[in-house]
Design a protein around this motif. Sequence first.
Motif, mmCIF file in Angstrom:
data_model
loop_
_atom_site.group_PDB
_atom_site.id
_atom_site.type_symbol
_atom_site.label_atom_id
_atom_site.label_comp_id
_atom_site.label_asym_id
_atom_site.label_seq_id
_atom_site.Cartn_x
_atom_site.Cartn_y
_atom_site.Cartn_z
ATOM 1 N N VAL A 1 48.469 46.408 32.234
ATOM 2 C CA VAL A 1 48.983 47.274 31.175
ATOM 3 C C VAL A 1 48.572 48.724 31.411
ATOM 4 O O VAL A 1 49.031 49.627 30.722
ATOM 5 N N TRP A 2 47.701 48.912 32.386
ATOM 6 C CA TRP A 2 47.223 50.248 32.736
ATOM 7 C C TRP A 2 46.512 50.166 34.076
ATOM 8 O O TRP A 2 46.374 49.099 34.658
ATOM 9 N N ASN A 3 46.047 51.295 34.538
ATOM 10 C CA ASN A 3 45.269 51.340 35.772
ATOM 11 C C ASN A 3 43.911 50.678 35.568
ATOM 12 O O ASN A 3 43.392 50.638 34.462
ATOM 13 N N PHE A 4 43.357 50.186 36.651
ATOM 14 C CA PHE A 4 42.044 49.542 36.688
ATOM 15 C C PHE A 4 42.040 48.185 35.971
ATOM 16 O O PHE A 4 41.030 47.746 35.455
ATOM 17 N N HIS A 5 43.185 47.501 36.013
ATOM 18 C CA HIS A 5 43.285 46.103 35.592
ATOM 19 C C HIS A 5 42.744 45.288 36.765
ATOM 20 O O HIS A 5 43.096 45.568 37.915
ATOM 21 N N LYS A 6 41.887 44.325 36.488
ATOM 22 C CA LYS A 6 41.186 43.620 37.563
ATOM 23 C C LYS A 6 41.469 42.122 37.527
ATOM 24 O O LYS A 6 41.521 41.532 36.460
ATOM 25 N N TYR A 7 41.592 41.537 38.709
ATOM 26 C CA TYR A 7 41.740 40.089 38.854
ATOM 27 C C TYR A 7 40.599 39.587 39.722
ATOM 28 O O TYR A 7 40.313 40.169 40.770
ATOM 29 N N ILE A 8 39.972 38.489 39.312
ATOM 30 C CA ILE A 8 38.904 37.889 40.117
ATOM 31 C C ILE A 8 39.472 36.635 40.793
ATOM 32 O O ILE A 8 40.147 35.820 40.160
ATOM 33 N N ILE A 9 39.199 36.523 42.078
ATOM 34 C CA ILE A 9 39.757 35.474 42.931
ATOM 35 C C ILE A 9 38.609 34.654 43.517
ATOM 36 O O ILE A 9 37.609 35.224 43.967
ATOM 37 N N ALA B 1 28.392 38.084 36.136
ATOM 38 C CA ALA B 1 28.088 36.654 35.987
ATOM 39 C C ALA B 1 29.177 35.818 36.660
ATOM 40 O O ALA B 1 28.872 34.819 37.331
ATOM 41 N N GLN B 2 30.421 36.229 36.493
ATOM 42 C CA GLN B 2 31.526 35.503 37.115
ATOM 43 C C GLN B 2 31.440 35.600 38.645
ATOM 44 O O GLN B 2 31.635 34.612 39.351
ATOM 45 N N ILE B 3 31.128 36.765 39.164
ATOM 46 C CA ILE B 3 30.986 36.946 40.619
ATOM 47 C C ILE B 3 29.864 36.052 41.145
ATOM 48 O O ILE B 3 30.046 35.334 42.137
#
Length: 163
Positions: free
Chosen positions: A124-132, A155-157
């Motif tokens: 929806v804007w810049n700096f939207h992040k996805y973790i893979i 924590a997710q990383i």
Amino acid sequence: MNTIYDYSALEFSGQERSLKDFSGKVVLIVNTASKCYFKRQFKSLEQLYRQYRDQGFEILAFPCNDFFNQEPRSGLNLETYCRLKEQLTFPVFKRIHVKGEYAHPLYKYLSSKELNGRVDSKPVWNFHKYIIDKSGRVVDFYCPFTNPLSSRVQAQIRRLLAE
């Protein structure tokens, strides 16, 4: 079900790079823009990258100009900005579209639960992040206002690196 490894992107050199190069790593994919309010996150992203890169973590940045022309730079001008001004050491690719009809195939995959099996979240804007995860599957996403150094992201990383 596809993974990010089924896609490739153009480096600043014009060379196509397969995302298979990042297989077995935890990856954070983020769309960026040098004129965006959230550009302060470049420093946080670099800090996060330096903190976890030796453990098998990567950040892949995809500049885009889809939100109110906040990335007017392209080519060598954009590469110089990323490497010298922001001092980014993680991979930054050529500018792409991340939404709409002309969205890069990777972003169509990342933002569609129908394609990735997990997440339905278009930037929806810049700096939207996805973790893979290490298998190349989308696990979650973070809105632009989520700081990359937040406890939730880290924590997710750590959890994904330990798997």
